[in-house]
Write a protein that holds these residues in place. Structure first.
Motif, PDB file in Angstrom:
ATOM      1  N   HIS A 106      11.709  65.775  20.094  1.00 12.69           N
ATOM      2  CA  HIS A 106      11.303  65.907  18.694  1.00 12.69           C
ATOM      3  C   HIS A 106      10.081  65.056  18.371  1.00 12.69           C
ATOM      4  O   HIS A 106       9.519  65.169  17.276  1.00 12.69           O
ATOM      5  CB  HIS A 106      12.458  65.511  17.755  1.00 12.69           C
ATOM      6  N   ASP A 107       9.656  64.199  19.298  1.00 14.42           N
ATOM      7  CA  ASP A 107       8.479  63.365  19.095  1.00 14.42           C
ATOM      8  C   ASP A 107       7.260  64.262  18.872  1.00 14.42           C
ATOM      9  O   ASP A 107       6.957  65.121  19.705  1.00 14.42           O
ATOM     10  CB  ASP A 107       8.260  62.481  20.329  1.00 14.42           C
ATOM     11  N   PRO A 108       6.533  64.091  17.755  1.00 13.73           N
ATOM     12  CA  PRO A 108       5.366  64.946  17.479  1.00 13.73           C
ATOM     13  C   PRO A 108       4.322  64.914  18.595  1.00 13.73           C
ATOM     14  O   PRO A 108       3.674  65.926  18.870  1.00 13.73           O
ATOM     15  CB  PRO A 108       4.803  64.367  16.175  1.00 13.73           C
ATOM     16  N   GLU A 109       4.149  63.742  19.226  1.00 12.36           N
ATOM     17  CA  GLU A 109       3.173  63.643  20.312  1.00 12.36           C
ATOM     18  C   GLU A 109       3.591  64.512  21.501  1.00 12.36           C
ATOM     19  O   GLU A 109       2.757  65.174  22.123  1.00 12.36           O
ATOM     20  CB  GLU A 109       3.038  62.184  20.760  1.00 12.36           C
ATOM     21  N   VAL A 110       4.865  64.504  21.824  1.00  8.67           N
ATOM     22  CA  VAL A 110       5.371  65.325  22.925  1.00  8.67           C
ATOM     23  C   VAL A 110       5.212  66.805  22.593  1.00  8.67           C
ATOM     24  O   VAL A 110       4.738  67.597  23.419  1.00  8.67           O
ATOM     25  CB  VAL A 110       6.845  64.982  23.221  1.00  8.67           C
ATOM     26  N   GLN A 111       5.597  67.178  21.382  1.00 13.78           N
ATOM     27  CA  GLN A 111       5.481  68.583  20.996  1.00 13.78           C
ATOM     28  C   GLN A 111       4.029  69.044  20.984  1.00 13.78           C
ATOM     29  O   GLN A 111       3.704  70.150  21.419  1.00 13.78           O
ATOM     30  CB  GLN A 111       6.125  68.798  19.621  1.00 13.78           C
ATOM     31  N   TYR A 112       3.136  68.185  20.513  1.00 13.53           N
ATOM     32  CA  TYR A 112       1.720  68.554  20.480  1.00 13.53           C
ATOM     33  C   TYR A 112       1.196  68.772  21.895  1.00 13.53           C
ATOM     34  O   TYR A 112       0.515  69.766  22.177  1.00 13.53           O
ATOM     35  CB  TYR A 112       0.889  67.476  19.784  1.00 13.53           C
ATOM     36  N   ALA A 113       1.490  67.826  22.788  1.00 16.94           N
ATOM     37  CA  ALA A 113       1.007  67.945  24.173  1.00 16.94           C
ATOM     38  C   ALA A 113       1.544  69.207  24.827  1.00 16.94           C
ATOM     39  O   ALA A 113       0.826  69.899  25.557  1.00 16.94           O
ATOM     40  CB  ALA A 113       1.411  66.710  24.974  1.00 16.94           C
ATOM     41  N   LEU A 114       2.806  69.536  24.570  1.00 20.31           N
ATOM     42  CA  LEU A 114       3.432  70.715  25.160  1.00 20.31           C
ATOM     43  C   LEU A 114       2.813  71.997  24.615  1.00 20.31           C
ATOM     44  O   LEU A 114       2.380  72.875  25.378  1.00 20.31           O
ATOM     45  CB  LEU A 114       4.934  70.686  24.873  1.00 20.31           C
ATOM     46  N   VAL A 117      -6.331  71.550  31.179  1.00 22.16           N
ATOM     47  CA  VAL A 117      -4.897  71.788  31.363  1.00 22.16           C
ATOM     48  C   VAL A 117      -4.256  70.624  32.116  1.00 22.16           C
ATOM     49  O   VAL A 117      -3.190  70.118  31.732  1.00 22.16           O
ATOM     50  CB  VAL A 117      -4.658  73.113  32.111  1.00 22.16           C
ATOM     51  N   LEU A 118      -4.908  70.172  33.181  1.00 24.28           N
ATOM     52  CA  LEU A 118      -4.346  69.071  33.974  1.00 24.28           C
ATOM     53  C   LEU A 118      -4.273  67.789  33.159  1.00 24.28           C
ATOM     54  O   LEU A 118      -3.308  67.023  33.285  1.00 24.28           O
ATOM     55  CB  LEU A 118      -5.178  68.853  35.237  1.00 24.28           C
ATOM     56  N   ARG A 119      -5.283  67.533  32.315  1.00 31.56           N
ATOM     57  CA  ARG A 119      -5.213  66.337  31.458  1.00 31.56           C
ATOM     58  C   ARG A 119      -4.075  66.478  30.450  1.00 31.56           C
ATOM     59  O   ARG A 119      -3.419  65.497  30.094  1.00 31.56           O
ATOM     60  CB  ARG A 119      -6.540  66.132  30.727  1.00 31.56           C
ATOM     61  N   GLY A 120      -3.830  67.712  29.980  1.00 28.57           N
ATOM     62  CA  GLY A 120      -2.703  67.936  29.082  1.00 28.57           C
ATOM     63  C   GLY A 120      -1.374  67.691  29.766  1.00 28.57           C
ATOM     64  O   GLY A 120      -0.458  67.099  29.178  1.00 28.57           O
ATOM     65  N   PHE A 121      -1.250  68.135  31.023  1.00 31.73           N
ATOM     66  CA  PHE A 121      -0.043  67.843  31.792  1.00 31.73           C
ATOM     67  C   PHE A 121       0.147  66.331  31.929  1.00 31.73           C
ATOM     68  O   PHE A 121       1.261  65.815  31.763  1.00 31.73           O
ATOM     69  CB  PHE A 121      -0.139  68.457  33.186  1.00 31.73           C
ATOM     70  N   GLU A 122      -0.926  65.630  32.253  1.00 30.57           N
ATOM     71  CA  GLU A 122      -0.846  64.175  32.393  1.00 30.57           C
ATOM     72  C   GLU A 122      -0.343  63.527  31.108  1.00 30.57           C
ATOM     73  O   GLU A 122       0.504  62.620  31.141  1.00 30.57           O
ATOM     74  CB  GLU A 122      -2.215  63.601  32.750  1.00 30.57           C
ATOM     75  N   ASP A 123      -0.870  63.966  29.976  1.00 32.20           N
ATOM     76  CA  ASP A 123      -0.460  63.388  28.696  1.00 32.20           C
ATOM     77  C   ASP A 123       1.020  63.631  28.429  1.00 32.20           C
ATOM     78  O   ASP A 123       1.745  62.719  27.999  1.00 32.20           O
ATOM     79  CB  ASP A 123      -1.295  63.975  27.556  1.00 32.20           C
ATOM     80  N   LEU A 124       1.478  64.857  28.672  1.00 34.57           N
ATOM     81  CA  LEU A 124       2.882  65.174  28.441  1.00 34.57           C
ATOM     82  C   LEU A 124       3.776  64.337  29.344  1.00 34.57           C
ATOM     83  O   LEU A 124       4.741  63.719  28.877  1.00 34.57           O
ATOM     84  CB  LEU A 124       3.124  66.668  28.702  1.00 34.57           C
ATOM     85  N   PHE A 125       3.469  64.295  30.629  1.00 35.69           N
ATOM     86  CA  PHE A 125       4.300  63.542  31.566  1.00 35.69           C
ATOM     87  C   PHE A 125       4.284  62.046  31.248  1.00 35.69           C
ATOM     88  O   PHE A 125       5.324  61.380  31.351  1.00 35.69           O
ATOM     89  CB  PHE A 125       3.810  63.778  32.999  1.00 35.69           C
ATOM     90  N   SER A 126       3.129  61.535  30.860  1.00 34.69           N
ATOM     91  CA  SER A 126       3.021  60.105  30.532  1.00 34.69           C
ATOM     92  C   SER A 126       3.877  59.761  29.321  1.00 34.69           C
ATOM     93  O   SER A 126       4.509  58.694  29.270  1.00 34.69           O
ATOM     94  CB  SER A 126       1.555  59.735  30.263  1.00 34.69           C
ATOM     95  N   LEU A 127       3.911  60.650  28.336  1.00 33.57           N
ATOM     96  CA  LEU A 127       4.733  60.421  27.154  1.00 33.57           C
ATOM     97  C   LEU A 127       6.222  60.429  27.499  1.00 33.57           C
ATOM     98  O   LEU A 127       7.003  59.648  26.955  1.00 33.57           O
ATOM     99  CB  LEU A 127       4.439  61.494  26.099  1.00 33.57           C
ATOM    100  N   LEU A 128       6.618  61.289  28.416  1.00 28.87           N
ATOM    101  CA  LEU A 128       8.037  61.412  28.756  1.00 28.87           C
ATOM    102  C   LEU A 128       8.576  60.180  29.465  1.00 28.87           C
ATOM    103  O   LEU A 128       9.742  59.818  29.292  1.00 28.87           O
ATOM    104  CB  LEU A 128       8.270  62.655  29.621  1.00 28.87           C
ATOM    105  N   VAL A 129       7.741  59.525  30.284  1.00 30.77           N
ATOM    106  CA  VAL A 129       8.222  58.363  31.048  1.00 30.77           C
ATOM    107  C   VAL A 129       7.602  57.054  30.567  1.00 30.77           C
ATOM    108  O   VAL A 129       7.858  55.999  31.129  1.00 30.77           O
ATOM    109  CB  VAL A 129       7.961  58.548  32.559  1.00 30.77           C
ATOM    110  N   GLU A 130       6.758  57.141  29.534  1.00 37.90           N
ATOM    111  CA  GLU A 130       6.156  55.966  28.884  1.00 37.90           C
ATOM    112  C   GLU A 130       5.367  55.100  29.860  1.00 37.90           C
ATOM    113  O   GLU A 130       5.403  53.884  29.815  1.00 37.90           O
ATOM    114  CB  GLU A 130       7.237  55.138  28.171  1.00 37.90           C
ATOM    115  N   ARG A 131       4.654  55.743  30.770  1.00 34.25           N
ATOM    116  CA  ARG A 131       3.679  55.076  31.637  1.00 34.25           C
ATOM    117  C   ARG A 131       2.694  56.131  32.112  1.00 34.25           C
ATOM    118  O   ARG A 131       2.984  57.333  32.063  1.00 34.25           O
ATOM    119  CB  ARG A 131       4.346  54.392  32.828  1.00 34.25           C
ATOM    120  N   ARG A 132       1.537  55.684  32.538  1.00 32.63           N
ATOM    121  CA  ARG A 132       0.473  56.629  32.850  1.00 32.63           C
ATOM    122  C   ARG A 132       0.740  57.372  34.151  1.00 32.63           C
ATOM    123  O   ARG A 132       0.969  56.751  35.204  1.00 32.63           O
ATOM    124  CB  ARG A 132      -0.875  55.905  32.939  1.00 32.63           C
ATOM    125  N   ILE A 133       0.706  58.701  34.080  1.00 30.61           N
ATOM    126  CA  ILE A 133       0.855  59.575  35.235  1.00 30.61           C
ATOM    127  C   ILE A 133      -0.493  60.218  35.530  1.00 30.61           C
ATOM    128  O   ILE A 133      -1.202  60.655  34.632  1.00 30.61           O
ATOM    129  CB  ILE A 133       1.909  60.667  34.966  1.00 30.61           C
TER     130      ILE A 133
END
Length: 620
Positions: free
Chosen positions: A97-105, A276-292
């Motif tokens: 439900h985090d807006p940042e996660v939803q936006y990245a997705l 697209v790849l930078r978007g994937f990075e942002d989504l994954f980084s938000l999910l685990v709270e560290r830079r992927i």
């Protein structure tokens, strides 16, 4: 635009307009299985990543089930795009439900597939399905390898793998996705060959099976396959304790310019596009709270140069075992390439340009690239469009590259550590090299088959005969070429970025009919006072430390950085509309350990000086 409701985690749809999808239980119609994972790795997998696997499986399988427009290029139109609303149960509801996660997705999937997405997440019902459900072949012990990489079994993924194994001496965990046993056999065959060559202890393979079950796939464009693939690579990397994974694909395919005028949006694949790849990075980084990080070591190489790496690694004898064709239903034991799809065409050009044709007989293709009759359906048009595109690129001077190929602009600014101006030059050089290799293949074939061409012995609808008759592919230069080139160069000389700050309406306006508001406005508002004070005093504009900027915005450091990335993306159209080369520091400058500031080279002007309509760029 076609609208679809996809109800996930249920055995039956609630209405006729919806489809039901489920990864387990009595209504199961989506397969998700990951093999050869160790028990130790599985213990490192948090629930939020099980959620991610299910989300990715639902998105990918729905993509296959919900048809777009006709497969005839000339008929793609308004029915190409789809509106997809998913209702999905998850274990970690607060995260999703985090807006940042939803936006990245939503933003990343929208750009990837050219569809519109919406997600309604709900708390999964108890008892929650155990994560072991998806990992049926647990192994123990497991090798600890240097890197995790995605492996499709094509030329690029094989070239990347053998380069890391041989040239760099690294050990790899290769993650392969398949929805057909034919695809898995290709991947397993290549892995077995590499192990026989002495890389057994340096290599492991994780096959992942995701497919629709009991439902016929109707849409074969599979634009969301890379989302699924990236999620699988990320999950395996996370279980392995890695901070990212590698995606092996050459830069020309990554940008993937449309071959023809009616090949627009998602019809021209963006599966590994830098944005697209930078978007994937942002989504994954938000999910685990560290830079992927998603590494793309082949980004600045052409297909020819990638193919040459296979020979350089001493693996040319395995080249013919790789498969690039995306139509496995047509494969036979001896022919696994249709020779018609863009992947087959691109592959064959690359192999011939690299001088490795002797390592792959032409009869392994159902249709020879240059000599066979392509009069059926759009077979000739696809091949001619490919040659025409790179002929046009070859004739394009650097100053017109962004003007004639504006699709390039969406990639500029998404190469980590590469300034935008430098990225533009690198992309121009990359496409020029690839265009040259296409030309060399055609000219070499003309010399080899000159007698047959002169006697008209080749089929008129063969690619070589069509190219020999220049009228088929001649591209007339635009009538206003000189005026456009001069105007573009004049715009390039305007190096100052001007903006107007509207406190009342809470907008920041730019020349070029673009405005920022919402969260973007708030970010600039946090920096504007220091910019104005320094300008009035004629002193250096100070940087605002990252924690202080995040505190001003009332968000986390990670969210603040995501917001800054989105702000920079919004400004990308100024590359073309104003002819201002934009890099990540053109408006908001970043300095390590110092923080952020508005670039001192920018100029604040009055709102009255911004003439014309303004496009809004809100992020609220």
């Amino acid at each position: 635009m076609k609208q679809h409701l996809i109800e996930c985690g249920v055995s039956a749809a609630s209405c006729e307009e919806a489809i039901a999808m489920n990864v387990h239980g009595p209504g199961k119609n989506v397969n998700l299985r990951i093999d050869y994972i160790s028990r130790t790795m599985l213990s490192n997998l948090p629930d939020v990543l099980i959620d991610l696997l299910e989300v990715a499986a639902y998105v990918y399988c729905a993509d296959q089930r919900l048809v777009r427009g006709s497969e005839q290029l000339s008929k793609f139109g308004e029915n190409w795009r789809r509106s997809l609303r998913f209702s999905i149960p998850v274990r970690e509801l607060e995260v999703w439900h985090d807006p940042e996660v939803q936006y990245a997705l939503i933003d990343t999937l929208g750009f990837l597939s050219d569809d519109s997405y919406a997600f309604d997440f709900r708390q999964t019902e108890t008892p929650v399905q155990p994560k072991e459900l998806y990992f049926q072949d647990l192994i123990d012990p497991a090798n600890e390898h240097d890197r995790v990489a995605l492996f499709s079994g094509g030329v690029d993924s094989f070239a990347g793998a053998v380069t890391d194994l041989v040239a760099k001496g690294q050990s790899l965990t290769l993650v392969g996705h398949y929805s057909s046993t034919k695809v898995r056999s290709v991947q397993e065959g290549l892995i077995a060959d590499l192990k026989r060559k002495g890389f057994d202890r340096h290599l492991s393979y994780v096959p992942v099976w995701v497919s629709n079950e009991g439902v016929q796939a109707r849409e074969f464009t599979q634009r969301t396959r890379s989302f699924l693939f990236a999620c699988l690579g990320f999950v395996v990397a996370e279980m392995s304790g890695k901070d990212g994974f590698s995606f092996y694909e050459n830069g020309v395919v990554s940008i993937n310019l449309p071959l023809a005028g009616d090949v627009v949006g998602g019809r021209a694949t963006r599966t590994t596009h830098p944005k697209v790849l930078r978007g994937f990075e942002d989504l994954f980084s938000l999910l685990v709270e560290r830079r992927i990080q998603i590494r793309t070591p082949l980004q600045w190489l052409t297909k020819k140069e990638v193919t040459e790496k296979i020979a350089a690694a001493g693996m040319a004898d395995l080249l013919s075992q790789t498969v690039s064709c995306t139509r496995p239903r047509k494969w036979t034991e001896s022919q696994k390439h249709c020779g018609v799809c863009s992947q087959c065409i691109d592959r064959r050009f690359g192999i011939l340009a690299a001088g490795l044709g002797e390592h792959e007989a032409s009869d392994r293709y159902m249709l020879d690239l240059l000599l066979d009759d392509r009069s059926g359906r759009d077979d000739l048009r696809m091949a001619l469009a490919y040659v025409s595109l790179f002929k046009k690129i070859s004739a394009t001077p650097k100053e017109r590259f962004l003007v004639d190929f504006p699709e390039i602009v969406s990639a500029i600014g998404h190469f980590p550590g590469v300034p935008t101006s430098e990225a533009g030059d690198l992309l121009f050089a990359l496409f020029q090299r690839h265009a040259k290799s296409v030309e060399e293949v055609i000219l070499s074939a003309v010399r080899e088959h000159s007698a047959a061409l002169f006697r008209n012995d080749l089929p008129a609808a063969s690619l070589l005969a069509a190219c020999y008759n220049r009228g088929h592919i001649e591209i007339a230069p635009p009538s206003n070429y000189d005026a456009d080139a001069k105007a573009f160069m004049d715009r390039l000389s305007t190096s100052v970025l001007e903006f107007a700050f509207d406190d009342d309406k809470k907008r920041v306006h730019f020349r070029g009919d673009l405005a920022l508001e919402g969260a973007n406005f708030k970010l600039i508002a946090a920096l504007i006072a220091a910019f104005r004070t320094a300008k009035s005093r004629q002193t250096e504009v100070p940087y605002l430390p990252a924690p202080d900027l995040a505190r001003c915005l009332g968000v986390s450091d990670q969210s603040m950085r995501q917001q800054l990335r989105r702000l920079r993306e919004v400004l990308e159209p100024l590359n073309v509309s104003m002819g201002i080369p934009m890099d990540q520091d053109s408006f908001i400058q970043t300095k390590e350990r110092a923080g952020y500031r508005i670039n001192p080279q920018c100029r604040e002007i009055l709102i009255a000086d911004i003439v014309g309509g303004v496009l809004s760029a809100s992020t609220d």
